[in-house]
Design a protein around this motif. Structure first.
Motif, short mmCIF file in Angstrom:
data_model
loop_
_atom_site.label_atom_id
_atom_site.label_comp_id
_atom_site.label_asym_id
_atom_site.label_seq_id
_atom_site.Cartn_x
_atom_site.Cartn_y
_atom_site.Cartn_z
N LEU A 144 0.83 -1.20 0.00
CA LEU A 144 0.00 0.00 0.00
C LEU A 144 0.87 1.25 0.00
O LEU A 144 1.98 1.25 0.55
N PRO A 145 0.38 2.35 -0.58
CA PRO A 145 1.16 3.60 -0.60
C PRO A 145 1.02 4.36 0.72
O PRO A 145 0.33 5.37 0.82
N LEU A 146 1.68 3.85 1.76
CA LEU A 146 1.65 4.52 3.07
C LEU A 146 2.36 5.87 2.96
O LEU A 146 3.29 6.03 2.16
N THR A 147 1.97 6.82 3.80
CA THR A 147 2.42 8.20 3.58
C THR A 147 3.19 8.82 4.74
O THR A 147 3.83 9.85 4.56
N GLU A 148 3.12 8.23 5.94
CA GLU A 148 3.82 8.82 7.09
C GLU A 148 5.19 8.19 7.24
O GLU A 148 5.32 6.96 7.33
N LEU A 149 6.21 9.04 7.28
CA LEU A 149 7.60 8.59 7.29
C LEU A 149 8.09 8.37 8.72
O LEU A 149 7.87 9.19 9.61
N VAL A 150 8.76 7.25 8.93
CA VAL A 150 9.39 6.93 10.21
C VAL A 150 10.90 6.85 10.00
O VAL A 150 11.37 6.28 9.01
N GLU A 151 11.65 7.45 10.90
CA GLU A 151 13.11 7.44 10.81
C GLU A 151 13.70 6.75 12.03
O GLU A 151 13.24 6.94 13.16
N ARG A 157 28.54 7.13 20.81
CA ARG A 157 29.36 8.22 21.35
C ARG A 157 29.04 9.54 20.65
O ARG A 157 29.92 10.31 20.29
N GLY A 158 27.77 9.75 20.45
CA GLY A 158 27.32 11.01 19.87
C GLY A 158 27.35 11.08 18.37
O GLY A 158 26.89 12.05 17.78
N GLU A 159 27.92 10.04 17.72
CA GLU A 159 27.97 10.03 16.26
C GLU A 159 26.97 9.05 15.69
O GLU A 159 26.78 7.96 16.21
N GLN A 160 26.34 9.49 14.60
CA GLN A 160 25.36 8.62 13.93
C GLN A 160 26.11 7.58 13.12
O GLN A 160 26.90 7.89 12.24
N ILE A 161 25.85 6.29 13.44
CA ILE A 161 26.52 5.21 12.72
C ILE A 161 25.56 4.44 11.82
O ILE A 161 26.00 3.63 11.00
N PHE A 162 24.27 4.68 11.99
CA PHE A 162 23.29 3.97 11.15
C PHE A 162 21.98 4.76 11.13
O PHE A 162 21.61 5.38 12.13
N SER A 163 21.34 4.76 9.98
CA SER A 163 20.02 5.40 9.89
C SER A 163 19.22 4.72 8.77
O SER A 163 19.80 4.22 7.81
#
Length: 453
Positions: A144-151, A157-163
């Motif tokens: 289905l064409p769902l419309t609300e985005l989840v992140e 240690r304060g750094e983003q390693i995965f998203s």
């Protein structure tokens, strides 16, 4: 004590087993003693029918003997219902089933069988924010064409390693109700929650929403569980769902997410058609479209023949909207009398007289021409349908490998099926032109022609 919300995780999308300290097997007639009774278990797979099994602990009655010894006649009780009590104090009802009875080493009979629906009324212990709402729970997530985005982000240690990000829900208004679509965070379950309103409430909503989903996803959709929420409790239905629901039918709109969002407009338009018809059973349109989906997974021959039959069926449903002259009873008798006087070959004459009944029905070709005048379809659609339908219906076969022209005609039939369905439900808007070389989107606008006086 069992929370209603926990039952979905326990029973949907996985194998389950419900241990029962008592299961009674009853016949069709209410108020009669049980045919079999004893402790047992209810279980099921991710999809499919639900099973029960019990060790009978009561004396065999005269009514139960024909079932045990396979002597039951059609006039006698062969179908049964089960009434079970589990260790969480939930009382389950299941039916209908044709049971099997096996002897055991202990001298007691083992009774087992399968049925299509398991139901229970469950008391509410959690706070109630779900009153007057119907939930549908699916064991897999439909396309289905769902419309609300989840992140989702993972930091070290304060750094983003995965998203990562994904769409997991949608909400729309229909008939003074809100309908929520969302996937489970902890499993592959998919939920649809619909507020009940006048003309749009259980049990009808339980059928209408899957019908509309079938159209926009071009795949068969069946909820594994239905929950009708009330103030102090809820009715729960666990239902048999097909083990195989694959489809090779193309959806009405394909392409980028911003295009596929238009599918929700088709969804609500089809729901409006369901409300207008106000039928508990499936619409005729849903039934014939479901046959196309099933045929799409078989041979190419069966698929294109199913598409052409679907077109013919849809044209028949639309025929009453047009003033197309047919042979009335008076003219039928006169023409039959005229043919009977013909002195030629008797077999040919009999065949000609037999064909007269067709003149009393509206011609599919005439309906298609009327739809062309409304800009619903074009000449290329009519020619493709006529060639494929007439060829296959009279014993023609598809030569393999099929040439490029055949695939073009097949895509014209797919486009034609959607155009006729959308014309029937009154939809105007974006659709995919499946017969175009680049699968482009078009604005499907048609003009209703007033029937001739």
């Amino acid at each position: 004590m069992v929370f209603i919300t926990s039952l979905t995780e326990k029973l949907v999308g996985r194998e389950f087993e419900i241990e029962c300290y008592d299961i009674e097997v009853h016949g069709i007639v209410d108020g009669c003693p049980p045919l079999f009774k004893g402790a047992g278990v209810i279980n099921g797979q991710k999809k499919g029918a639900i099973s029960f099994r019990l060790h009978n602990q009561i004396e065999i009655s005269a009514e139960a003997r024909p079932i045990i010894f396979k002597q039951a006649k059609q006039s006698e009780v062969t179908q049964v219902r089960i009434f079970a009590k589990d260790y969480d104090n939930i009382h389950w009802t299941g039916g209908w089933s044709i049971p099997n009875v096996d002897p055991s080493t202990s001298g007691k009979f083992i009774v087992h069988g399968k049925f299509d629906q398991l139901a229970a009324r469950v008391k509410r212990y959690e706070s109630n924010d779900r009153n007057n709402i119907t939930d549908l729970v699916f064991s897999s997530i439909p396309d289905l064409p769902l419309t609300e985005l989840v992140e989702e982000k993972i930091l070290h240690r304060g750094e983003q390693i995965f998203s990562r990000s994904w769409y997991d829900r949608h909400e729309l208004d229909f008939n003074r109700s809100k309908i929520h679509f969302y996937s489970s965070n902890s499993s592959s379950l998919f939920y649809i929650s619909a507020e009940n309103s006048e003309g749009f409430s259980a049990p009808y909503v339980e059928n209408w929403i899957p019908e509309a989903l079938t159209l926009i996803t071009a795949s068969l959709t069946y909820p594994r569980m239905v929950i009708r929420h009330f103030e102090n409790d809820a009715l729960i239905f666990l239902r048999n769902t097909p083990s195989e629901t694959s489809s090779k039918m193309l959806p009405a709109i394909i392409g980028f997410p911003n295009l596929r969002k238009e599918l929700w407009k088709i969804f609500t338009t089809y729901l409006e058609e369901c409300v207008r018809c106000n039928k508990f059973e499936q619409l005729v349109t849903t039934k014939i479209f479901s046959e196309v989906i099933i045929a799409s997974t078989g041979t190419l021959q069966a698929f294109v023949l199913s598409l052409s039959v679907c077109v013919e069926n849809l044209a028949g449903q639309l025929a009453d909207e047009f003033s197309i002259k047919t042979l009335d009873q008076k003219d039928f008798k006169a023409l039959k009398t005229y043919l009977e006087q013909w002195k030629g070959d008797e077999d040919i004459k009999d065949r000609a007289i037999g064909l007269l009944s067709m003149l009393g029905k509206t011609s599919t070709s005439q309906v298609l021409k009327a739809l062309k005048e409304e800009n619903v379809i074009g000449n290329e659609h009519i020619k493709a349908w006529s060639k494929i339908r007439n060829s296959l219906a009279h014993g023609g076969i598809i030569e393999f490998p099929a040439d490029e022209d055949f695939w073009y005609k097949r895509n014209l039939l797919i486009s034609m099926v959607y155009r006729l369905i959308l014309r029937k439900i009154g939809y105007r808007g974006l659709i995919t032109d499946h017969a175009s070389s680049d699968i482009k989107s078009i604005d499907f606008q048609w003009e209703r022609k007033c029937p001739a006086e």
